[in-house]
Write a protein that holds these residues in place. Structure first.
Motif, mmCIF file in Angstrom:
data_model
loop_
_atom_site.group_PDB
_atom_site.id
_atom_site.type_symbol
_atom_site.label_atom_id
_atom_site.label_comp_id
_atom_site.label_asym_id
_atom_site.label_seq_id
_atom_site.Cartn_x
_atom_site.Cartn_y
_atom_site.Cartn_z
ATOM 1 N N ARG A 369 4.042 1.265 -5.921
ATOM 2 C CA ARG A 369 5.158 1.183 -4.986
ATOM 3 C C ARG A 369 5.702 2.561 -4.615
ATOM 4 O O ARG A 369 5.928 3.413 -5.478
ATOM 5 N N ILE A 370 5.908 2.758 -3.324
ATOM 6 C CA ILE A 370 6.500 3.982 -2.790
ATOM 7 C C ILE A 370 7.425 3.595 -1.637
ATOM 8 O O ILE A 370 7.247 2.549 -1.014
ATOM 9 N N PRO A 371 8.442 4.426 -1.340
ATOM 10 C CA PRO A 371 9.186 4.201 -0.094
ATOM 11 C C PRO A 371 8.235 4.414 1.082
ATOM 12 O O PRO A 371 7.431 5.359 1.078
ATOM 13 N N LEU A 372 8.301 3.561 2.070
ATOM 14 C CA LEU A 372 7.349 3.670 3.173
ATOM 15 C C LEU A 372 7.488 4.987 3.929
ATOM 16 O O LEU A 372 6.517 5.461 4.525
ATOM 17 N N GLU A 389 -1.518 3.677 -1.293
ATOM 18 C CA GLU A 389 -2.104 3.221 -0.034
ATOM 19 C C GLU A 389 -2.188 1.704 0.007
ATOM 20 O O GLU A 389 -1.803 1.060 0.987
ATOM 21 N N GLY A 390 -2.692 1.117 -1.061
ATOM 22 C CA GLY A 390 -2.798 -0.339 -1.103
ATOM 23 C C GLY A 390 -1.438 -1.002 -1.015
ATOM 24 O O GLY A 390 -1.259 -1.994 -0.291
ATOM 25 N N TYR A 391 -0.471 -0.460 -1.761
ATOM 26 C CA TYR A 391 0.883 -1.019 -1.713
ATOM 27 C C TYR A 391 1.453 -0.888 -0.307
ATOM 28 O O TYR A 391 2.039 -1.839 0.237
ATOM 29 N N LEU A 399 7.276 -6.074 5.553
ATOM 30 C CA LEU A 399 8.475 -5.615 6.247
ATOM 31 C C LEU A 399 8.440 -6.022 7.718
ATOM 32 O O LEU A 399 9.436 -6.518 8.261
ATOM 33 N N ALA A 400 7.307 -5.814 8.384
ATOM 34 C CA ALA A 400 7.203 -6.181 9.802
ATOM 35 C C ALA A 400 7.450 -7.672 9.994
ATOM 36 O O ALA A 400 8.084 -8.090 10.973
ATOM 37 N N ALA A 449 15.703 -1.371 1.453
ATOM 38 C CA ALA A 449 14.801 -2.008 0.491
ATOM 39 C C ALA A 449 13.376 -1.493 0.595
ATOM 40 O O ALA A 449 12.675 -1.390 -0.424
ATOM 41 N N TRP A 450 12.918 -1.142 1.809
ATOM 42 C CA TRP A 450 11.498 -0.854 1.998
ATOM 43 C C TRP A 450 11.201 0.577 2.455
ATOM 44 O O TRP A 450 10.158 1.124 2.106
#
Length: 665
Positions: A369-372, A389-391, A399-400, A449-450
Motif C-alpha cells: 500500500r502507498i498513497p496514490l 505497482e500491484g497495489y 477509487l475511480a 483515504a486513497w
C-alpha cells in the motif's frame, strides 16, 4: 519395482520415478537400493524451428546401473519415469540397443510425466543409451498467459529444462539453438554468454551442470519482420477513429481478436467518456512481446502507439483503448489516468458483453500500500516498487469506481468536458475541485483515504478552511459575484492569497451595508457601480475608492437636504430669486441613482449653497438695490462723479459685511 526369477540366480529390477525437471527415485520395496545405484545423465538440445512453429527437443540419455551382482542376486533396471514441460507433443524414444517405449502417465498444468520402458535390462555395472525427442508447439492465441509457448517468425518464448537422476548428480547439459536474426534474452535462469555458429545461429551451452534438477530457464527471442497490417475505422462520437492494427505475420488470430474488440469498444468508450476522438492521425495498435516492467500493455501518446502483448486479455486491450483519452494530456497524474482507463475498460465491457477480470484489491496487495500520489513510474527490478505497482493498479480502480458512484456518468462527462477545455492537464488538486464543482458532491474523504501523501494533508486542511470561508463570503455577497481573483486563487490552491482577498471582500460587503443604510436614510437608491467594480478585475482597492465616493456623495445630498428651509422669509425669497435648489437636488438624486456621482455632487452642492446662503444673498441684493437708489438721488444733488464714488464705497462695505456661506461637506 519388478522382481522376476532367473534360471540360476534371482534377478531384481528397480523402477525409478521422475519428478519435475529431473528424475527422483521413490521409496523402493525390498531389496532396497540407494538412489545413486542408478544414474541418468542427459544432454538436451532445444532447437527453435519458426517455420514449423515448434521448438524441437532432443534428449540423449545415459542410464547407468551402479549395482553389483551378488552370489544370490542379479540387479537390473528396465524403466524409469521422466517429467517434461507441459504441452510437449510428438514424444518418441529410441535406443541403439533395445526397443524402448514411452507413454504419458500424468498430464498436469506444470508438467507431463512420462513412463519410459528401456526395452532392455540394464544389468549391474552396465549402461544404456536412449534418445528421447519431443516438440514444444506454438499454442497460438488460444492460451493467453505469459508462460505459454510461442514460436513464430517474429517471436519465440519457451521453457528450457535439464534432466538427470538423482538430485545433485553432475554431468548433464543443455544446449539451446536459435536461428539467425533473433535477439535472444533470458527471461529467467542463468546461462553463460552465447556464441554464434557458422550459420549465424545463436547458441547457448551450459556445459556440464553440477545439478540438473536445479536448472531451469525461460528464453524469449524477437526479430523484426513485416507485420500483418489491418486498417480499422470505427466511428467515435460522429468522427472516424483511424486505427492501424499491426500483428505478427503468423498471428492472424491475435489480429482478429484484438481488432474486433477495439472496433466494438471504441464507439461505446467515446459515448461513455463524452469526448471527441482526440487523434487526427491514425493510432497504431501493435502486437508485442510485452512492454517493460511486466505489463501486458503500454500507451505512448507522443508516438501515437499502443503496445498490446500477445498474451494480453480483454481487460488489457480495453484498458489500453481507454488510454486514448486518459494518457497524460487530459489528466496529469499517473494514478488518475490508470484509474479511469481501468474504470472505463470495465464499464465498456459490460456494454459490449465482453467478459473481463476486474482488478481486485486482494489481501496480499495491501502489503504494498502507498498513497496514490506517491505512485511513480514502475521499476521491475525493485521488489518494493513492484509490490506498490500491484497495489496502485487495483487501488486506483477501486477509487475511480467510488468516484463514479458519486458523480454518475453524466457528472463525469461534465468533468472531462471542463478538463478538456483547459490549456493544461488537470492534476489531482484541480480534479478534486472540478468534481466538486461539476457534480455537487464532496470527494475530500476519498482523497484523504486513497490519494494524498502525509505532506499533502495540510493542503487538504487549508483547502477545506478556505472553501468554508469562501462559502460564507458567497452567502454574504448574495447576488453579487466574487471577482475572478478569488476563485483563481482557490483554483491554484493559493489559500493564503485567497484568505487575504476574502478579507478585502468582506470589508467591501460591510461598506455595502453601510451605504445601503445611509442611502436609505437619505431616501436614495444606490447605483450598481459598487457591484460592478466589486465583481470586476479592477481589484478591491478600486471598490474601496468607489465606496468612499458614493459615501461622500450621499453625505453631500444629505447636507443639501438638511439645508432646505422649512419656510422662507422675504430676505431669503429675495436670495433665492432666479434659483431652483429643489430641482438641483432632485437632479442630484437622479444622477446618483444612475451612478453619475460627479453630476450628483455638483447638483447637491448647488442646492446646498443656494439654500444655506439664501438670506445673505437676499441681504446683498437688497443693499445693492438701496445703493442704486441712493446713487440716483446723489446724482441729482451733487453730480454723478461724486455720487458714483460714494456708491462704490458703500458697495465695498456691503460686500465685506456679507460672508460667503460654507460649502456642503
Amino acid at each position: 519395482m519388478i522382481r522376476r526369477p532367473g534360471r540360476r540366480l534371482p534377478i531384481v529390477g528397480v523402477a525409478v520415478a521422475a519428478a519435475l525437471a529431473g528424475l527422483v527415485a521413490p521409496p523402493l520395496a525390498a531389496p532396497a537400493v540407494a538412489a545413486s545405484d542408478l544414474t541418468i545423465l542427459a544432454d538436451a538440445v532445444y532447437e527453435v524451428a519458426p517455420d514449423d512453429h515448434v521448438v524441437r527437443v532432443r534428449v540423449d540419455l545415459v542410464a547407468r546401473n551402479h549395482l553389483r551382482d551378488t552370489a544370490t542376486r542379479r540387479y537390473y533396471f528396465d524403466r524409469a519415469f521422466l517429467a517434461v514441460p507441459p504441452g510437449a507433443t510428438a514424444i518418441r524414444i529410441s535406443s541403439p540397443t533395445g526397443r524402448p517405449t514411452v507413454r504419458v502417465t500424468r498430464n498436469r498444468a506444470d508438467h507431463q510425466l512420462l513412463a519410459i520402458a528401456f526395452g532392455q535390462r540394464i544389468a549391474a555395472g552396465k549402461a544404456a543409451r536412449l534418445t528421447l525427442t519431443f516438440e514444444l508447439p506454438d499454442v497460438g492465441d488460444a492460451a493467453r498467459t505469459s508462460t505459454a509457448v510461442r514460436v513464430g517468425q517474429a517471436f519465440a518464448s519457451f521453457p528450457v529444462w535439464a534432466f538427470g537422476y538423482p538430485n545433485g548428480v553432475a554431468g548433464s547439459s543443455v544446449r539451446v539453438i536459435v536461428p539467425a536474426g533473433y535477439e535472444v534474452r533470458l527471461a529467467a535462469g542463468d546461462l553463460p554468454a552465447p556464441t554464434t555458429d557458422a550459420g549465424g545461429r545463436t547458441v547457448f551451452d551450459t556445459g556440464p551442470l553440477p545439478d540438473a534438477t536445479a536448472f531451469s530457464a525461460w528464453f524469449v527471442a524477437e526479430r523484426p519482420v513485416a507485420p500483418l497490417e489491418k486498417r480499422l475505422q470505427p466511428s467515435v462520437n460522429g468522427r472516424p477513429a483511424a486505427i492501424n492494427l499491426r500483428a505478427w505475420p503468423d498471428d492472424a488470430a491475435w489480429a482478429g481478436r484484438v481488432g474486433g474488440l477495439v472496433e466494438r469498444a471504441l464507439p461505446e468508450l467515446g459515448g461513455l467518456i463524452g469526448l471527441a476522438w482526440p487523434y487526427a492521425s491514425p493510432l497504431a495498435i501493435e502486437e508485442s512481446v510485452g512492454p517493460e516492467g511486466g505489463h501486458a500493455g503500454a500507451f505512448d501518446p507522443a508516438a501515437g502507439r499502443i503496445e498490446v502483448a500477445w498474451h494480453a486479455d480483454s481487460f488489457v486491450v480495453l484498458h489500453e483503448a481507454a488510454h486514448a483519452w486518459f494518457n497524460g494530456r487530459l489528466l496529469a497524474d499517473r494514478w488518475a489516468n490508470e484509474a479511469f482507463a481501468s474504470y472505463y475498460a470495465v464499464a465498456v465491457a459490460g456494454r459490449i458483453d465482453e467478459a473481463v477480470v476486474r482488478p481486485e484489491l486482494a489481501e496480499g496487495l495491501l502489503r504494498g500500500r502507498i498513497p496514490l500520489n506517491a505512485w511513480s513510474p514502475s521499476d521491475a527490478t525493485d521488489p518494493a516498487r513492484r509490490a506498490g505497482e500491484g497495489y496502485a493498479y487495483a487501488a486506483s480502480f477501486a477509487l475511480a469506481t467510488q468516484i463514479a458512484e458519486r458523480a454518475g456518468l453524466d457528472g463525469l462527462r461534465e468533468v472531462w468536458g471542463a478538463a478538456a477545455a483547459g490549456n493544461e492537464p488537470v492534476d489531482w488538486r484541480r480534479l478534486l475541485d472540478l468534481l466538486e464543482a461539476r457534480t455537487g458532491q464532496k470527494y475530500d474523504d476519498l482523497w484523504r483515504a486513497w490519494v494524498v501523501r502525509d505532506a499533502d494533508v495540510a493542503l487538504l486542511d487549508a483547502r477545506q478552511a478556505a472553501r468554508e470561508r469562501y462559502d460564507a463570503v458567497v452567502r454574504a455577497a448574495g447576488p453579487w459575484q466574487l471577482p475572478a481573483a478569488v476563485t483563481d486563487a482557490l483554483a491554484a490552491w493559493q489559500f493564503d492569497r485567497a484568505a487575504t482577498l476574502m478579507d478585502e471582500a468582506d470589508a467591501i460587503l460591510a461598506r455595502r451595508e453601510e451605504l445601503r443604510a445611509a442611502a436609505g436614510a437619505a431616501g436614495l437608491r444606490l447605483p450598481a457601480r459598487l457591484e460592478t467594480v466589486f465583481e470586476s478585475d479592477a481589484g478591491f482597492a478600486a471598490a474601496t475608492a468607489e465606496a468612499d465616493a458614493e459615501a461622500a456623495t450621499i453625505d453631500a445630498i444629505a447636507a443639501a437636504e438638511a439645508a432646505r428651509p422649512r419656510s422662507t422669509d422675504p430676505l431669503q425669497q429675495v436670495g433665492l430669486f432666479g434659483a431652483d435648489p429643489a430641482a438641483d437636488l432632485a437632479a442630484a438624486r437622479e444622477a446618483f441613482a444612475v451612478g453619475d456621482l460627479a453630476a450628483a455632487a455638483d447638483g447637491a452642492s448647488d442646492a446646498y449653497v443656494a439654500w444655506s446662503g439664501a438670506g445673505d444673498t437676499g441681504r446683498g441684493r437688497l443693499l445693492a438695490s438701496i445703493g442704486a437708489a441712493i446713487l440716483a438721488l446723489l446724482a441729482l444733488v451733487v453730480g454723478w462723479p461724486r455720487a458714483r464714488a460714494w456708491l462704490d464705497e458703500r458697495r465695498d462695505r456691503s460686500t465685506d459685511a456679507a460672508a460667503e456661506p460654507p460649502a456642503p461637506a
